[in-house]
Design a protein around this motif. Structure first.
Motif, mmCIF file in Angstrom:
data_model
loop_
_atom_site.group_PDB
_atom_site.id
_atom_site.type_symbol
_atom_site.label_atom_id
_atom_site.label_comp_id
_atom_site.label_asym_id
_atom_site.label_seq_id
_atom_site.Cartn_x
_atom_site.Cartn_y
_atom_site.Cartn_z
ATOM 1 N N ASP A 95 0.815 -1.214 0.000
ATOM 2 C CA ASP A 95 0.000 0.000 0.000
ATOM 3 C C ASP A 95 0.849 1.265 0.000
ATOM 4 O O ASP A 95 0.465 2.269 -0.595
ATOM 5 N N ASN A 96 2.004 1.242 0.638
ATOM 6 C CA ASN A 96 2.866 2.413 0.673
ATOM 7 C C ASN A 96 3.379 2.772 -0.732
ATOM 8 O O ASN A 96 3.424 3.949 -1.094
ATOM 9 N N VAL A 97 3.752 1.773 -1.513
ATOM 10 C CA VAL A 97 4.215 2.012 -2.886
ATOM 11 C C VAL A 97 3.077 2.610 -3.717
ATOM 12 O O VAL A 97 3.270 3.561 -4.473
ATOM 13 N N LYS A 98 1.882 2.051 -3.554
ATOM 14 C CA LYS A 98 0.717 2.533 -4.286
ATOM 15 C C LYS A 98 0.384 3.966 -3.859
ATOM 16 O O LYS A 98 0.055 4.814 -4.689
ATOM 17 N N LEU A 99 0.497 4.240 -2.578
ATOM 18 C CA LEU A 99 0.229 5.576 -2.053
ATOM 19 C C LEU A 99 1.235 6.582 -2.618
ATOM 20 O O LEU A 99 0.866 7.696 -3.006
ATOM 21 N N GLN A 100 2.505 6.203 -2.684
ATOM 22 C CA GLN A 100 3.527 7.096 -3.240
ATOM 23 C C GLN A 100 3.214 7.440 -4.697
ATOM 24 O O GLN A 100 3.377 8.585 -5.123
ATOM 25 N N PHE A 101 2.747 6.448 -5.459
ATOM 26 C CA PHE A 101 2.395 6.706 -6.855
ATOM 27 C C PHE A 101 1.220 7.677 -6.923
ATOM 28 O O PHE A 101 1.253 8.652 -7.678
ATOM 29 N N ALA A 102 0.173 7.408 -6.134
ATOM 30 C CA ALA A 102 -1.005 8.289 -6.125
ATOM 31 C C ALA A 102 -0.588 9.711 -5.758
ATOM 32 O O ALA A 102 -1.044 10.691 -6.377
ATOM 33 N N PHE A 103 0.281 9.846 -4.763
ATOM 34 C CA PHE A 103 0.755 11.167 -4.352
ATOM 35 C C PHE A 103 1.452 11.863 -5.516
ATOM 36 O O PHE A 103 1.225 13.050 -5.766
ATOM 37 N N ARG A 104 2.280 11.130 -6.232
ATOM 38 C CA ARG A 104 3.004 11.722 -7.373
ATOM 39 C C ARG A 104 2.055 12.214 -8.461
ATOM 40 O O ARG A 104 2.352 13.197 -9.149
ATOM 41 N N VAL A 105 0.913 11.548 -8.635
ATOM 42 C CA VAL A 105 -0.075 12.009 -9.618
ATOM 43 C C VAL A 105 -0.567 13.403 -9.236
ATOM 44 O O VAL A 105 -0.697 14.281 -10.084
ATOM 45 N N TYR A 106 -0.808 13.616 -7.953
ATOM 46 C CA TYR A 106 -1.333 14.896 -7.472
ATOM 47 C C TYR A 106 -0.256 15.967 -7.281
ATOM 48 O O TYR A 106 -0.550 17.154 -7.337
ATOM 49 N N ASP A 107 0.978 15.574 -7.042
ATOM 50 C CA ASP A 107 2.069 16.530 -6.834
ATOM 51 C C ASP A 107 2.611 16.969 -8.196
ATOM 52 O O ASP A 107 3.693 16.576 -8.624
ATOM 53 N N VAL A 108 1.850 17.808 -8.868
ATOM 54 C CA VAL A 108 2.136 18.190 -10.250
ATOM 55 C C VAL A 108 3.503 18.848 -10.389
ATOM 56 O O VAL A 108 4.245 18.558 -11.324
ATOM 57 N N ASP A 109 3.857 19.731 -9.470
ATOM 58 C CA ASP A 109 5.137 20.435 -9.590
ATOM 59 C C ASP A 109 6.301 19.666 -8.965
ATOM 60 O O ASP A 109 7.430 20.142 -8.933
ATOM 61 N N ASN A 110 6.014 18.468 -8.458
ATOM 62 C CA ASN A 110 7.038 17.555 -7.958
ATOM 63 C C ASN A 110 7.902 18.170 -6.850
ATOM 64 O O ASN A 110 9.102 17.958 -6.798
ATOM 65 N N ASP A 111 7.249 18.905 -5.939
ATOM 66 C CA ASP A 111 7.999 19.520 -4.847
ATOM 67 C C ASP A 111 7.844 18.775 -3.518
ATOM 68 O O ASP A 111 8.327 19.229 -2.485
ATOM 69 N N GLY A 112 7.156 17.643 -3.542
ATOM 70 C CA GLY A 112 6.992 16.854 -2.333
ATOM 71 C C GLY A 112 5.775 17.218 -1.510
ATOM 72 O O GLY A 112 5.565 16.670 -0.424
ATOM 73 N N TYR A 113 4.950 18.128 -2.023
ATOM 74 C CA TYR A 113 3.708 18.540 -1.363
ATOM 75 C C TYR A 113 2.618 18.712 -2.409
ATOM 76 O O TYR A 113 2.900 18.959 -3.579
ATOM 77 N N ILE A 114 1.376 18.633 -1.968
ATOM 78 C CA ILE A 114 0.253 18.930 -2.855
ATOM 79 C C ILE A 114 -0.270 20.298 -2.444
ATOM 80 O O ILE A 114 -0.815 20.472 -1.347
ATOM 81 N N SER A 115 -0.086 21.263 -3.329
ATOM 82 C CA SER A 115 -0.499 22.645 -3.069
ATOM 83 C C SER A 115 -1.882 22.887 -3.675
ATOM 84 O O SER A 115 -2.422 22.035 -4.380
ATOM 85 N N ASN A 116 -2.412 24.081 -3.427
ATOM 86 C CA ASN A 116 -3.678 24.471 -4.059
ATOM 87 C C ASN A 116 -3.566 24.372 -5.580
ATOM 88 O O ASN A 116 -4.484 23.886 -6.244
ATOM 89 N N ALA A 117 -2.447 24.844 -6.118
ATOM 90 C CA ALA A 117 -2.254 24.823 -7.574
ATOM 91 C C ALA A 117 -2.216 23.391 -8.099
ATOM 92 O O ALA A 117 -2.820 23.091 -9.146
ATOM 93 N N ASP A 118 -1.508 22.504 -7.393
ATOM 94 C CA ASP A 118 -1.448 21.091 -7.804
ATOM 95 C C ASP A 118 -2.850 20.489 -7.823
ATOM 96 O O ASP A 118 -3.266 19.860 -8.804
ATOM 97 N N LEU A 119 -3.568 20.656 -6.722
ATOM 98 C CA LEU A 119 -4.892 20.067 -6.590
ATOM 99 C C LEU A 119 -5.859 20.654 -7.607
ATOM 100 O O LEU A 119 -6.667 19.938 -8.195
#
Length: 177
Positions: A95-119
């Motif tokens: 599940d952790n690997v799958k979660l990391q992938f899902a996070f990367r889909v949402y972290d558009v600017d690849n900065d390690g966070y999901i911002s308002n702009a990313d979302l």
């Protein structure tokens, strides 16, 4: 990687198995699919070739997912990149690997966070013209405020993880072969 032949060498299979969440048999199946997608025979898949996968072409986040495959700077994804990115969808991926992938889909600017702009960008791709800008902004703001536990204005991987149910990850991020 010997993608010009119709089969993989045993040492290539073993190396890919060690570095992914796929069995050798699954890797061989994926190699056959990769070869079919690589219509030009150039040893890599372009975005337009990726979009020949019906499940991907129908997905509103297809371009985000395809962008995650592009590990190098070329316009083509080679077989090793293909396997390593798809590995998150393997039945042996936790599940952790799958979660990391899902996070990367949402972290558009690849900065390690999901911002308002990313979302906003991801949700806009998902809902298209079904919501106006104000409605979209309200959903994004509410999501960030509700789940931003440390109140820094963005979602960390840990905060994002609390949003998703583990069973959801397993169902949505596992490809049955």
């Amino acid at each position: 990687m010997g993608t010009s032949s119709s089969t993989l060498k045993q040492e290539e299979l073993e190396a890919l198995e060690r570095s992914s969440h796929f069995s050798q048999r699954e890797i061989q199946r994926l190699y056959k699919r990769f070869k079919k997608l690589d219509r030009s025979g150039a040893g890599g898949i372009t975005e337009s070739e990726f979009l020949q996968i019906p499940e991907l072409a129908m997905n509103p986040l297809a371009r985000r997912v395809i962008a995650l495959f592009a590990c190098n700077t070329s316009e083509r994804v080679d077989f090793r990149e293909f396997i390593h990115t798809l590995s998150a969808f393997g039945s042996r991926a936790d599940d952790n690997v799958k979660l990391q992938f899902a996070f990367r889909v949402y972290d558009v600017d690849n900065d390690g966070y999901i911002s308002n702009a990313d979302l906003t960008e991801v949700l806009k791709a998902m809902v298209g013209a079904n919501l106006n800008e104000a409605q979209l902004a309200e959903i994004v703001e509410k999501t960030i405020v509700e789940h931003d536990l440390d109140r820094d204005g963005k979602l960390s991987p840990a905060e994002f993880a609390k949003i998703l149910e583990p069973s959801d990850l397993r169902d949505r991020f596992t490809v049955r072969m």
